[in-house]
Design a protein around this motif. Structure first.
Motif, PDB file in Angstrom:
ATOM      1  N   VAL A 177      23.466 -40.791   4.768  1.00 21.66           N
ATOM      2  CA  VAL A 177      23.041 -40.718   6.174  1.00 21.66           C
ATOM      3  C   VAL A 177      21.768 -39.900   6.386  1.00 21.66           C
ATOM      4  O   VAL A 177      20.870 -40.340   7.124  1.00 21.66           O
ATOM      5  CB  VAL A 177      24.194 -40.202   7.056  1.00 21.66           C
ATOM      6  CG1 VAL A 177      23.679 -39.765   8.426  1.00 21.66           C
ATOM      7  CG2 VAL A 177      25.250 -41.289   7.222  1.00 21.66           C
TER       8      VAL A 177
ATOM      9  N   TYR B 196      28.780 -41.757   1.938  1.00 19.60           N
ATOM     10  CA  TYR B 196      28.087 -41.953   3.213  1.00 19.60           C
ATOM     11  C   TYR B 196      27.442 -40.649   3.695  1.00 19.60           C
ATOM     12  O   TYR B 196      26.330 -40.670   4.250  1.00 19.60           O
ATOM     13  CB  TYR B 196      29.054 -42.481   4.271  1.00 19.60           C
ATOM     14  CG  TYR B 196      29.323 -43.959   4.127  1.00 19.60           C
ATOM     15  CD1 TYR B 196      28.327 -44.890   4.378  1.00 19.60           C
ATOM     16  CD2 TYR B 196      30.571 -44.418   3.725  1.00 19.60           C
ATOM     17  CE1 TYR B 196      28.563 -46.254   4.235  1.00 19.60           C
ATOM     18  CE2 TYR B 196      30.826 -45.783   3.586  1.00 19.60           C
ATOM     19  CZ  TYR B 196      29.814 -46.688   3.832  1.00 19.60           C
ATOM     20  OH  TYR B 196      30.039 -48.031   3.691  1.00 19.60           O
ATOM     21  N   ALA B 197      28.131 -39.533   3.491  1.00 22.31           N
ATOM     22  CA  ALA B 197      27.544 -38.250   3.893  1.00 22.31           C
ATOM     23  C   ALA B 197      26.261 -37.977   3.137  1.00 22.31           C
ATOM     24  O   ALA B 197      25.329 -37.358   3.664  1.00 22.31           O
ATOM     25  CB  ALA B 197      28.551 -37.119   3.640  1.00 22.31           C
TER      26      ALA B 197
ATOM     27  N   TYR C 180      31.092 -45.002   9.801  1.00 18.27           N
ATOM     28  CA  TYR C 180      31.526 -43.787   9.099  1.00 18.27           C
ATOM     29  C   TYR C 180      31.383 -42.563   9.992  1.00 18.27           C
ATOM     30  O   TYR C 180      32.290 -41.719  10.075  1.00 18.27           O
ATOM     31  CB  TYR C 180      30.707 -43.605   7.812  1.00 18.27           C
ATOM     32  CG  TYR C 180      30.501 -42.157   7.445  1.00 18.27           C
ATOM     33  CD1 TYR C 180      31.532 -41.383   6.925  1.00 18.27           C
ATOM     34  CD2 TYR C 180      29.262 -41.532   7.677  1.00 18.27           C
ATOM     35  CE1 TYR C 180      31.347 -40.044   6.624  1.00 18.27           C
ATOM     36  CE2 TYR C 180      29.074 -40.204   7.379  1.00 18.27           C
ATOM     37  CZ  TYR C 180      30.120 -39.457   6.864  1.00 18.27           C
ATOM     38  OH  TYR C 180      29.934 -38.118   6.589  1.00 18.27           O
ATOM     39  N   MET C 181      30.248 -42.438  10.672  1.00 22.09           N
ATOM     40  CA  MET C 181      30.001 -41.261  11.512  1.00 22.09           C
ATOM     41  C   MET C 181      31.018 -41.175  12.645  1.00 22.09           C
ATOM     42  O   MET C 181      31.438 -40.079  13.032  1.00 22.09           O
ATOM     43  CB  MET C 181      28.568 -41.294  12.038  1.00 22.09           C
ATOM     44  CG  MET C 181      27.523 -41.171  10.929  1.00 22.09           C
ATOM     45  SD  MET C 181      25.842 -41.535  11.442  1.00 22.09           S
ATOM     46  CE  MET C 181      25.339 -39.940  12.022  1.00 22.09           C
ATOM     47  N   TYR C 182      31.434 -42.319  13.152  1.00 25.98           N
ATOM     48  CA  TYR C 182      32.464 -42.323  14.199  1.00 25.98           C
ATOM     49  C   TYR C 182      33.798 -41.853  13.633  1.00 25.98           C
ATOM     50  O   TYR C 182      34.454 -40.963  14.199  1.00 25.98           O
ATOM     51  CB  TYR C 182      32.601 -43.729  14.786  1.00 25.98           C
ATOM     52  CG  TYR C 182      33.714 -43.842  15.798  1.00 25.98           C
ATOM     53  CD1 TYR C 182      33.588 -43.298  17.069  1.00 25.98           C
ATOM     54  CD2 TYR C 182      34.904 -44.486  15.479  1.00 25.98           C
ATOM     55  CE1 TYR C 182      34.613 -43.396  18.001  1.00 25.98           C
ATOM     56  CE2 TYR C 182      35.932 -44.591  16.389  1.00 25.98           C
ATOM     57  CZ  TYR C 182      35.789 -44.041  17.648  1.00 25.98           C
ATOM     58  OH  TYR C 182      36.808 -44.135  18.551  1.00 25.98           O
TER      59      TYR C 182
ATOM     60  N   TRP D 219      33.625 -41.394   1.997  1.00 25.65           N
ATOM     61  CA  TRP D 219      32.875 -40.576   2.943  1.00 25.65           C
ATOM     62  C   TRP D 219      31.853 -39.675   2.280  1.00 25.65           C
ATOM     63  O   TRP D 219      30.802 -39.396   2.850  1.00 25.65           O
ATOM     64  CB  TRP D 219      33.852 -39.750   3.791  1.00 25.65           C
ATOM     65  CG  TRP D 219      34.539 -40.596   4.829  1.00 25.65           C
ATOM     66  CD1 TRP D 219      34.419 -41.947   5.000  1.00 25.65           C
ATOM     67  CD2 TRP D 219      35.450 -40.144   5.826  1.00 25.65           C
ATOM     68  NE1 TRP D 219      35.208 -42.370   6.045  1.00 25.65           N
ATOM     69  CE2 TRP D 219      35.849 -41.283   6.573  1.00 25.65           C
ATOM     70  CE3 TRP D 219      35.976 -38.911   6.167  1.00 25.65           C
ATOM     71  CZ2 TRP D 219      36.741 -41.203   7.628  1.00 25.65           C
ATOM     72  CZ3 TRP D 219      36.870 -38.827   7.218  1.00 25.65           C
ATOM     73  CH2 TRP D 219      37.251 -39.957   7.944  1.00 25.65           C
TER      74      TRP D 219
ATOM     75  N   CYS E  20      27.107 -46.969   8.258  1.00 24.47           N
ATOM     76  CA  CYS E  20      26.914 -45.529   8.430  1.00 24.47           C
ATOM     77  C   CYS E  20      27.353 -45.083   9.826  1.00 24.47           C
ATOM     78  O   CYS E  20      27.963 -44.019   9.995  1.00 24.47           O
ATOM     79  CB  CYS E  20      25.457 -45.150   8.186  1.00 24.47           C
ATOM     80  SG  CYS E  20      24.980 -45.148   6.444  1.00 24.47           S
TER      81      CYS E  20
ATOM     82  N   GLY F  85      25.724 -39.639  15.292  1.00 22.67           N
ATOM     83  CA  GLY F  85      25.901 -41.081  15.287  1.00 22.67           C
ATOM     84  C   GLY F  85      25.396 -41.728  16.563  1.00 22.67           C
ATOM     85  O   GLY F  85      24.759 -42.791  16.533  1.00 22.67           O
TER      86      GLY F  85
ATOM     87  N   GLU G 104      31.299 -37.349  13.295  1.00 21.60           N
ATOM     88  CA  GLU G 104      29.897 -36.964  13.463  1.00 21.60           C
ATOM     89  C   GLU G 104      29.351 -37.687  14.693  1.00 21.60           C
ATOM     90  O   GLU G 104      28.428 -38.499  14.622  1.00 21.60           O
ATOM     91  CB  GLU G 104      29.090 -37.313  12.204  1.00 21.60           C
ATOM     92  CG  GLU G 104      29.627 -36.705  10.929  1.00 21.60           C
ATOM     93  CD  GLU G 104      29.599 -35.185  10.957  1.00 21.60           C
ATOM     94  OE1 GLU G 104      28.700 -34.626  11.627  1.00 21.60           O
ATOM     95  OE2 GLU G 104      30.462 -34.563  10.332  1.00 21.60           O
TER      96      GLU G 104
END
Length: 986
Positions: free
Chosen positions: A532, A528-529, A558-560, A525, A555, A568, A564
């Protein structure tokens, strides 16, 4: 005994404080200097009371800047001065060093004016105000003190006018003064370095005005080129009275020799402004007893015997104070918004605030204009910051292009990342095949790369955040750089179209190659953070590269999972629009994207939109591919979640009963997707009130996920919470709490304290503790969970509202009844906005609010509300659903309170029968109904029957929960039971 006087002054007036202190010390007075500050978190009354505790008498230097720190209103000052100073006039005295308006209550200080006069008269007035005899101890004539602030140094030239709006910067000014004061003779050189627009020149000018009274010579030199530097230094010769001819070289040699020897003046200050090329002018920097202040974008001055002080952007408090002075019509909140948008860069704050102050445009609209790039039409060049931002950067880019062209190429690459912290290491780590010619050498050659990075760093275009302290820049440059938002815009606007196309493709590839490919793994994460924020700047949605499209989907996933949701959802919406045009409506990636988008819509409470999208997608996939297609089944599972959360529990259960065997047939028992379908089936059973069946499903899911995914996978941890919730709903409180304690510990370790699933786990733990009787621990944790959900997901998310329901119920029984009512009414209003009328959550919120009304004595109102809720809940979920049964328990209680005994008893009797059939004789809700029925029988004076029902219920309570459980104890003392509605949001 020596008299003590404490001088309270604004930093802006330090020269006055130094002169006054010197005059007093010569008279034998002990002086304490106290720089006035006005932190916003403290009231003026408290600050002045603190000042009154200072040693001796307090002498306040009245000035415009003294009263503007904060900034505070004159009304606040007037009130504070009247409250603190007026009752104790002997403690305070004042002198005025300003001709501008000050708060009217300053009159209580009886300030004497020291402006527009010579030093002798000013000293006489000062001594008279402090009741010190002017003919007392004679001044120490052999001691050289600070110059009278109103008097210019004997030699003064080229200094810009003072910026009366100058704000903050006290730490940098203090450090510069200390470094120069403590330097060895010949080594008093300080360089103020930083990016364009950060206010280096303004800072140097303020240093001159604040400390200039300590010098006999102050000379300002424009050092942008060697030619101008030589000429302006040479022009100092006649001002020093040096006998030279007209030739610049001769004058320059004479000036440098005079400064080195300190004759005729040893106290001199030289400012070299804009000295960005130390190699060209370092040999012109004089040595001697005086001091040199250099302003530069180039930190290479550190290699030329200069101390370095970095000038960064304003702190937010400094930005707000500066904007309020530049644009008085703006509020603190508006100033904060503008500072946020401009990232606290002083030049832009000055030019933008100046333009805004004279326009009727709102700050919000102005920020929208700025998002398209800084434009000359929306900034105003002022005398304090005379060069427009875009112009300054165009000049610098031309300079960099001539010196190291690769540095401009690298800078342009940076504009396809988001401004701020840019992971330029991704460019080095990516594959370098098929790179544009102009970039191949830059990215392949470490020496050229480091040279480009260091050139940008040298001119303060970027900062090296990762390796700035204690690292070898030549070997470690390039991990991450910081690029200011407005520099980012200026460079982007200057880029040719052909380079734009080539460079954006390179950055897209770099981002795609950095994709870990594991969006559900919390260990990925952080990566990915980091990725994004850069997606929109690299225009990834316009790419046809499969790797880039996979990055977008990962991405979103990941946001889900990271919670986030709103960001997202917006990204998925833009991606759908772009990919429909780019790929066509039936491309396989469109179905993947549609599923991700619907998940994010559902997570943000937009249930009807999600349902509409997924019904259409399901129908199209069913027609095109049939009912055994995995994309079809995935969309159908999303649709089941949509209808379930909208309160259509039977339809959701039917869909999930169809999906689990379909997945099992296609993928096998242990595939992660099959286990997801099994998990969803358990949740659907719980929604329909079939708690025992749901528990068995959750147990099976948990065991299989532990086997297939390991114990610390997010889905395994999620199943643990679901299983613990099931145990609690069945009254197995100790078992539930035991599992939940360990689960919370794992969640905090794996997902972090603020993750929405950690908060969900903590919510269940709080309810376990509440049911177990640990009210204090439960209350503390419920408050923490609610605050966490509100911060993470906002106050309209279903998980947040679920926590708010529990918080309200807790305060109704164990805390603040007014808070319980306020929260309950707010929850009901938010549910009504989010969900359709008749939704079980809306009805349940009314049930809980009716209990609050019962507790505050509004029985009739409460009865109306609970009767309506009972009818609506019966219609929504059926007469034997636990929600309806709990609602009936509360309804019978309110009927009894208003005297309708027969109706109450009949309802509680029916409820006992239905609860026993649906949940079993010893389920906590059935036991509550039995205890309530006994109370109703007593109300009808059917005492033998009431006693029999009560004794049997108590016996079952003791056998089920224990004789010391709070529910058992409460029933034993005949407290009528109630039921709290608890929304099952996940």
């Amino acid at each position: 005994m020596r008299q003590t006087i404490t001088i309270s002054f604004a930093s802006f007036n330090r020269a006055w404080a130094a002169w006054i202190g010197d005059r007093l010390e010569r008279r034998g007075v002990r002086v304490v200097y106290l720089r006035w500050d006005s932190p916003a978190e403290e009231t003026l009354v408290d600050l002045l009371r603190g000042l009154a505790l200072a040693e001796g008498r307090v002498l306040i230097l009245v000035s415009e800047q003294y009263f503007q720190l904060g900034p505070r209103t004159f009304a606040e000052w007037n009130e504070a001065l009247r409250e603190v100073v007026a009752p104790d006039p002997a403690k305070f005295a004042a002198v005025s060093v300003t001709g501008t308006a000050v708060p009217s209550a300053v009159a209580v200080l009886a300030p004497v004016d020291l402006t527009n006069m010579g030093d002798d008269e000013a000293e006489r007035r000062l001594l008279d105000r402090l009741e010190l005899r002017a003919d007392g101890r004679p001044p120490d004539e052999g001691r050289r003190g600070p110059r009278f602030p109103a008097a210019m140094p004997e030699v003064w030239g080229g200094v810009p006018r003072r910026n009366t709006r100058f704000t903050g910067r006290d730490p940098v000014l203090t450090d510069a003064y200390r470094l120069l004061r403590d330097s060895e003779p010949g080594a008093g050189v300080v360089t103020l370095f930083g990016m364009s627009g950060v206010g280096k020149t303004q800072l140097a000018a303020e240093y001159v005005y604040r400390f200039g009274s300590e010098y006999d010579v102050v000379w300002w030199v424009n050092a942008e080129s060697r030619v101008s530097c030589r000429r302006l230094l040479a022009e100092l010769a006649p001002r020093l009275g040096l006998p030279t001819g007209d030739e610049y070289g001769e004058r320059l040699r004479a000036v440098r020799d005079s400064l080195r020897r300190g004759t005729p003046f040893s106290r001199w200050l030289l400012i070299l402004d804009g000295a960005d090329e130390p190699d060209q002018i370092s040999d012109l920097v004089p040595t001697g007893p005086g001091h040199v202040v250099i302003t530069s974008r180039n930190l290479e001055w550190g290699a030329h015997n200069s101390e370095l002080l970095e000038v960064r952007v304003y702190t937010r408090d400094e930005s707000i104070a500066f904007i309020r002075r530049r644009a008085p019509r703006l509020t603190d909140h508006e100033a904060d918004q503008l500072a946020e948008a401009l990232e606290d860069l002083p030049l832009l704050l000055d030019q933008s605030a100046g333009w805004l102050n004279d326009s009727g445009l709102s700050v919000e609209h102005y920020i929208e204009l700025l998002e398209g790039g800084v434009d000359q039409d929306v900034v105003r060049v002022s005398a304090d910051f005379p060069v427009a931002f875009q112009t300054a950067w165009s000049i610098l880019l031309n300079t960099l292009r001539d010196m190291v062209p690769e540095s401009v190429a690298l800078l342009r690459l940076c504009t396809f990342f988001a401004p701020g912290f840019i992971p330029v290491r991704l460019l080095r780590e990516m594959s370098h095949d098929d790179l544009p010619e102009q970039l191949r050498g830059l990215l392949d050659d470490p020496l050229l790369w480091n040279r480009a990075i260091n050139q940008l760093r040298q001119y303060s275009v970027v900062r090296l955040e990762s390796h700035e302290v204690g690292a070898d820049a030549e070997s470690s440059a390039g991990e991450s750089v910081y690029l200011h938002r407005m520099v980012h815009q200026a460079v982007a606007r200057d880029m040719p179209g052909e380079e734009r196309r080539d460079f954006v493709d390179v950055v897209r590839r770099a981002l795609a190659e950095a994709d870990p490919g594991r969006p559900t793994d919390t260990r990925s994460w952080a990566t990915y953070a980091e990725l994004v924020p850069h997606l929109p700047y690299a225009d990834v949605l316009g790419s046809t590269d499969r790797r880039v499209q996979t990055l977008v989907l990962n991405c979103l996933r990941y946001m889900y999972f990271a919670g986030e949701y709103a960001a997202g959802r917006d990204l998925a919406r833009r991606a759908l629009d772009a990919w429909h045009e780019l790929l066509g409506a039936s491309h396989p990636r469109i179905w993947d994207l549609t599923y991700q988008y619907a998940n994010l819509l559902r997570a943000t409470g937009r249930l009807e939109e999600a349902e509409t999208i997924e019904r259409a997608a399901a129908e199209q996939l069913r027609q095109e591919r049939g009912e055994h297609d995995l994309d079809y089944l995935r969309v159908l599972s999303g649709l089941a979640a949509d209808v379930g959360l909208q309160g259509h529990y039977a339809e959701a259960l039917a869909l999930n009963e169809q999906l689990y065997p379909a997945y099992r047939e296609l993928l096998g028992e242990q595939d992660a997707r099959t286990l997801n379908a099994l998990n969803n089936l358990g949740f659907a059973l719980r929604l329909t009130g079939r708690y025992q069946e749901a528990l068995e499903i959750d147990r099976r899911t948990l065991e299989q996920r532990r086997l297939v995914l390991t114990g610390r996978h997010l889905w395994t941890l999620f199943s643990e919470v679901s299983y613990a919730i099931g145990l609690r709903l069945l009254g197995r409180y100790a078992e539930a709490e035991s599992i939940q304690v360990a689960n919370v510990r794992e969640y905090r370790l794996v997902a972090g304290e603020t993750h929405q699933d950690t908060l969900r786990a903590e919510h269940n733990l709080a309810l376990c503790r509440l049911r177990g009787g640990d009210r204090a621990a439960a209350g503390t944790l419920l408050a923490k969970v609610l605050d966490g959900f509100e911060r993470k997901l906002g106050d309209r998310n279903l998980l947040t509202l679920s926590a708010a329901v529990s918080h309200s119920c807790f305060h109704r029984e164990h805390g603040d009844i007014d808070l319980a009512r306020e929260t309950g009414e707010s929850v009901l209003a938010r549910y009504e906005q989010l969900l359709p009328q008749g939704h079980p959550f809306v009805v349940g919120a009314r049930v809980n609010l009716a209990l609050v009304l019962r507790n505050v004595g509004e029985w009739d109102h409460g009865l109306v509300l609970i009767e309506r809720a009972l009818a609506e809940m019966t219609e929504a979920v059926g007469e034997s659903h636990p929600y309806t049964l709990g609602c009936a328990v509360n309804t019978s209680a309110l009927r009894s309170l208003v005297g309708d005994m027969e109706s109450a008893a009949e309802l509680s009797r029916i409820t006992v029968v239905r609860a026993a059939e649906a949940l079993g004789r010893t389920h906590p809700l059935t036991l509550s109904a039995r205890v309530a029925h006994a109370a109703d029988l007593r109300g009808l004076r059917s005492r033998p029957e009431a006693a029999k029902v009560e004794q049997e219920a108590l016996a079952d309570l003791e056998a089920t929960l224990g004789s010391h459980h709070i529910h058992t104890v409460s029933a034993r003392v005949r407290n009528r039971p109630y039921w709290d509605f608890e929304p099952q949001a996940s």
